[in-house]
Each structure stands twice: as structure tokens, then as C-alpha cells.
Design a protein around this motif. Structure first.
Motif, PDB file in Angstrom:
ATOM      1  N   GLU A   1      65.935 -49.271  34.250  1.00  0.00           N
ATOM      2  CA  GLU A   1      67.106 -48.493  33.834  1.00  0.00           C
ATOM      3  C   GLU A   1      66.680 -47.218  33.110  1.00  0.00           C
ATOM      4  O   GLU A   1      67.217 -46.140  33.354  1.00  0.00           O
ATOM      5  CB  GLU A   1      67.986 -49.338  32.911  1.00  0.00           C
ATOM      6  CG  GLU A   1      69.206 -48.599  32.412  1.00  0.00           C
ATOM      7  CD  GLU A   1      70.006 -49.421  31.419  1.00  0.00           C
ATOM      8  OE1 GLU A   1      70.868 -48.824  30.764  1.00  0.00           O
ATOM      9  OE2 GLU A   1      69.767 -50.636  31.291  1.00  0.00           O
ATOM     10  N   ARG A   2      65.694 -47.338  32.255  1.00  0.00           N
ATOM     11  CA  ARG A   2      65.197 -46.171  31.518  1.00  0.00           C
ATOM     12  C   ARG A   2      64.595 -45.137  32.473  1.00  0.00           C
ATOM     13  O   ARG A   2      64.826 -43.941  32.346  1.00  0.00           O
ATOM     14  CB  ARG A   2      64.151 -46.649  30.507  1.00  0.00           C
ATOM     15  CG  ARG A   2      63.719 -45.655  29.511  1.00  0.00           C
ATOM     16  CD  ARG A   2      64.781 -45.526  28.431  1.00  0.00           C
ATOM     17  NE  ARG A   2      64.437 -44.496  27.504  1.00  0.00           N
ATOM     18  CZ  ARG A   2      64.098 -44.703  26.259  1.00  0.00           C
ATOM     19  NH1 ARG A   2      64.077 -45.914  25.778  1.00  0.00           N
ATOM     20  NH2 ARG A   2      63.806 -43.694  25.480  1.00  0.00           N
ATOM     21  N   ALA A   3      63.829 -45.617  33.455  1.00  0.00           N
ATOM     22  CA  ALA A   3      63.211 -44.705  34.420  1.00  0.00           C
ATOM     23  C   ALA A   3      64.274 -44.000  35.261  1.00  0.00           C
ATOM     24  O   ALA A   3      64.162 -42.807  35.543  1.00  0.00           O
ATOM     25  CB  ALA A   3      62.250 -45.472  35.315  1.00  0.00           C
ATOM     26  N   ARG A   4      65.310 -44.722  35.636  1.00  0.00           N
ATOM     27  CA  ARG A   4      66.369 -44.121  36.449  1.00  0.00           C
ATOM     28  C   ARG A   4      67.168 -43.091  35.644  1.00  0.00           C
ATOM     29  O   ARG A   4      67.424 -41.986  36.118  1.00  0.00           O
ATOM     30  CB  ARG A   4      67.319 -45.195  36.979  1.00  0.00           C
ATOM     31  CG  ARG A   4      66.735 -46.048  38.071  1.00  0.00           C
ATOM     32  CD  ARG A   4      67.715 -47.181  38.419  1.00  0.00           C
ATOM     33  NE  ARG A   4      67.219 -47.979  39.508  1.00  0.00           N
ATOM     34  CZ  ARG A   4      67.432 -47.702  40.793  1.00  0.00           C
ATOM     35  NH1 ARG A   4      68.123 -46.653  41.137  1.00  0.00           N
ATOM     36  NH2 ARG A   4      66.941 -48.490  41.730  1.00  0.00           N
ATOM     37  N   ASN A   5      67.565 -43.460  34.451  1.00  0.00           N
ATOM     38  CA  ASN A   5      68.431 -42.582  33.655  1.00  0.00           C
ATOM     39  C   ASN A   5      67.689 -41.391  33.056  1.00  0.00           C
ATOM     40  O   ASN A   5      68.179 -40.268  33.098  1.00  0.00           O
ATOM     41  CB  ASN A   5      69.103 -43.371  32.536  1.00  0.00           C
ATOM     42  CG  ASN A   5      70.115 -44.360  33.063  1.00  0.00           C
ATOM     43  OD1 ASN A   5      70.646 -44.194  34.150  1.00  0.00           O
ATOM     44  ND2 ASN A   5      70.375 -45.400  32.299  1.00  0.00           N
ATOM     45  N   ASP A   6      66.534 -41.646  32.482  1.00  0.00           N
ATOM     46  CA  ASP A   6      65.835 -40.587  31.757  1.00  0.00           C
ATOM     47  C   ASP A   6      64.942 -39.733  32.647  1.00  0.00           C
ATOM     48  O   ASP A   6      64.753 -38.551  32.389  1.00  0.00           O
ATOM     49  CB  ASP A   6      64.991 -41.178  30.624  1.00  0.00           C
ATOM     50  CG  ASP A   6      65.852 -41.820  29.547  1.00  0.00           C
ATOM     51  OD1 ASP A   6      67.076 -41.580  29.548  1.00  0.00           O
ATOM     52  OD2 ASP A   6      65.300 -42.551  28.710  1.00  0.00           O
TER      53      ASP A   6
ATOM     54  N   GLY B   1      65.066 -39.816  36.245  1.00  0.00           N
ATOM     55  CA  GLY B   1      65.630 -39.540  37.560  1.00  0.00           C
ATOM     56  C   GLY B   1      64.879 -40.211  38.696  1.00  0.00           C
ATOM     57  O   GLY B   1      64.897 -39.723  39.826  1.00  0.00           O
ATOM     58  N   MET B   2      64.226 -41.317  38.433  1.00  0.00           N
ATOM     59  CA  MET B   2      63.447 -41.999  39.467  1.00  0.00           C
ATOM     60  C   MET B   2      64.359 -42.860  40.343  1.00  0.00           C
ATOM     61  O   MET B   2      65.416 -43.304  39.908  1.00  0.00           O
ATOM     62  CB  MET B   2      62.373 -42.872  38.824  1.00  0.00           C
ATOM     63  CG  MET B   2      61.362 -42.093  38.019  1.00  0.00           C
ATOM     64  SD  MET B   2      60.164 -43.187  37.281  1.00  0.00           S
ATOM     65  CE  MET B   2      58.701 -42.567  38.052  1.00  0.00           C
ATOM     66  N   ILE B   3      63.909 -43.085  41.569  1.00  0.00           N
ATOM     67  CA  ILE B   3      64.627 -43.957  42.493  1.00  0.00           C
ATOM     68  C   ILE B   3      63.632 -44.942  43.086  1.00  0.00           C
ATOM     69  O   ILE B   3      62.422 -44.708  43.081  1.00  0.00           O
ATOM     70  CB  ILE B   3      65.331 -43.153  43.610  1.00  0.00           C
ATOM     71  CG1 ILE B   3      64.324 -42.327  44.403  1.00  0.00           C
ATOM     72  CG2 ILE B   3      66.415 -42.273  43.037  1.00  0.00           C
ATOM     73  CD1 ILE B   3      64.928 -41.654  45.619  1.00  0.00           C
ATOM     74  N   LYS B   4      64.168 -46.054  43.601  1.00  0.00           N
ATOM     75  CA  LYS B   4      63.310 -47.053  44.234  1.00  0.00           C
ATOM     76  C   LYS B   4      62.896 -46.584  45.620  1.00  0.00           C
ATOM     77  O   LYS B   4      63.553 -45.746  46.241  1.00  0.00           O
ATOM     78  CB  LYS B   4      64.064 -48.378  44.382  1.00  0.00           C
ATOM     79  CG  LYS B   4      64.215 -49.154  43.119  1.00  0.00           C
ATOM     80  CD  LYS B   4      64.879 -50.481  43.441  1.00  0.00           C
ATOM     81  CE  LYS B   4      65.036 -51.323  42.215  1.00  0.00           C
ATOM     82  NZ  LYS B   4      65.721 -52.584  42.506  1.00  0.00           N
ATOM     83  N   GLU B   5      61.834 -47.172  46.087  1.00  0.00           N
ATOM     84  CA  GLU B   5      61.376 -46.868  47.438  1.00  0.00           C
ATOM     85  C   GLU B   5      62.434 -47.334  48.428  1.00  0.00           C
ATOM     86  O   GLU B   5      62.969 -48.439  48.319  1.00  0.00           O
ATOM     87  CB  GLU B   5      60.050 -47.591  47.707  1.00  0.00           C
ATOM     88  CG  GLU B   5      59.389 -47.166  48.987  1.00  0.00           C
ATOM     89  CD  GLU B   5      58.026 -47.808  49.156  1.00  0.00           C
ATOM     90  OE1 GLU B   5      57.713 -48.173  50.296  1.00  0.00           O
ATOM     91  OE2 GLU B   5      57.303 -47.938  48.153  1.00  0.00           O
ATOM     92  N   GLY B   6      62.773 -46.474  49.366  1.00  0.00           N
ATOM     93  CA  GLY B   6      63.773 -46.808  50.368  1.00  0.00           C
ATOM     94  C   GLY B   6      65.188 -46.414  49.967  1.00  0.00           C
ATOM     95  O   GLY B   6      66.101 -46.494  50.777  1.00  0.00           O
ATOM     96  N   GLU B   7      65.393 -46.007  48.728  1.00  0.00           N
ATOM     97  CA  GLU B   7      66.719 -45.572  48.299  1.00  0.00           C
ATOM     98  C   GLU B   7      66.900 -44.094  48.619  1.00  0.00           C
ATOM     99  O   GLU B   7      65.941 -43.341  48.724  1.00  0.00           O
ATOM    100  CB  GLU B   7      66.893 -45.748  46.782  1.00  0.00           C
ATOM    101  CG  GLU B   7      67.065 -47.163  46.337  1.00  0.00           C
ATOM    102  CD  GLU B   7      67.330 -47.261  44.845  1.00  0.00           C
ATOM    103  OE1 GLU B   7      67.924 -48.261  44.446  1.00  0.00           O
ATOM    104  OE2 GLU B   7      66.940 -46.353  44.087  1.00  0.00           O
ATOM    105  N   THR B   8      68.144 -43.703  48.757  1.00  0.00           N
ATOM    106  CA  THR B   8      68.472 -42.303  48.968  1.00  0.00           C
ATOM    107  C   THR B   8      69.305 -41.834  47.794  1.00  0.00           C
ATOM    108  O   THR B   8      70.272 -42.492  47.405  1.00  0.00           O
ATOM    109  CB  THR B   8      69.273 -42.114  50.270  1.00  0.00           C
ATOM    110  OG1 THR B   8      68.518 -42.680  51.348  1.00  0.00           O
ATOM    111  CG2 THR B   8      69.538 -40.656  50.543  1.00  0.00           C
ATOM    112  N   PHE B   9      68.939 -40.714  47.237  1.00  0.00           N
ATOM    113  CA  PHE B   9      69.640 -40.169  46.078  1.00  0.00           C
ATOM    114  C   PHE B   9      70.723 -39.205  46.549  1.00  0.00           C
ATOM    115  O   PHE B   9      70.465 -38.305  47.341  1.00  0.00           O
ATOM    116  CB  PHE B   9      68.645 -39.436  45.169  1.00  0.00           C
ATOM    117  CG  PHE B   9      69.288 -38.788  43.986  1.00  0.00           C
ATOM    118  CD1 PHE B   9      69.735 -39.543  42.920  1.00  0.00           C
ATOM    119  CD2 PHE B   9      69.463 -37.415  43.940  1.00  0.00           C
ATOM    120  CE1 PHE B   9      70.327 -38.949  41.827  1.00  0.00           C
ATOM    121  CE2 PHE B   9      70.053 -36.807  42.854  1.00  0.00           C
ATOM    122  CZ  PHE B   9      70.490 -37.575  41.792  1.00  0.00           C
TER     123      PHE B   9
END
Length: 100
Positions: free
Chosen positions: A69-74, A76-84
Motif C-alpha cells: 500500500e505504501r509503495a502504491r500510494n507514495d 506510484g508503483m504497480i504490480k507486474e501485469g497491471e495497467t495504470f
């Protein structure tokens, strides 16, 4: 007897001066009490902040969910295979144009 009365009056005035104007006077005690109250409020606010930070540290130590959650919010990271996808609100653009 007259000298004794004069000495007593002078002593009384000196004591009254210290009570009202000198160090440790009533005014300085009231001022210090106000400062103490402000400091207690600040300490309570900081204690609450520290409690929240400690809870966040515990969450980060215990599981990957908090780290993710911290990586996503602070960061802007996404998981492999996800589309932003970023959704831009048109009213925000109009508001910015009107401000210029």
C-alpha cells in the motif's frame, strides 16, 4: 515609634512590589500556567502522532500488505501485469484555465 512605623510601611511596600511586579509575581505565575497548558496540549498532540507512527511501523514490519500500500500510494508503483489508468477530471482543467 515613628521610625518603626516608617520601617514597617517600607517593608510592606517592598513585599507588595515583589508580590505584584517582581520575579515569582502573580502575573508571572499566571503566564507560566498558560505556557504549561499550551505545552501539555502540544505534548498530547505529539503523543498521538507518535502512536500513529508506531502503529504504521508495526504494520510495515508485520506484513506485505502495508508495504504494498505504501509503495502504491507514495511511490506510484504497480504490480507486474497491471495497467495504470489516470482519470483526469475535466472540471479541474476548466478551473485551472479560469484561474490564469
Amino acid at each position: 515609634m515613628k521610625w518603626l512605623a516608617i520601617i514597617l510601611v517600607v517593608a510592606l511596600l517592598a513585599l507588595q512590589y515583589r508580590l505584584w511586579m517582581g520575579e515569582g509575581s502573580i502575573a508571572s505565575v499566571v503566564s507560566l500556567n498558560r505556557e504549561i497548558a499550551k505545552q501539555k496540549e502540544e505534548n498530547a498532540r505529539l503523543r498521538e502522532r507518535n502512536r500513529l507512527l508506531a502503529a504504521e511501523v508495526d504494520a510495515l514490519k508485520q506484513g506485505k500488505d502495508a508495504i504494498e500500500e505504501r509503495a502504491r500510494n507514495d511511490m506510484g508503483m504497480i504490480k507486474e501485469g497491471e495497467t495504470f489508468f489516470m482519470i483526469v477530471d475535466e472540471t479541474d482543467k476548466d478551473t485551472k484555465k479560469n484561474k490564469k
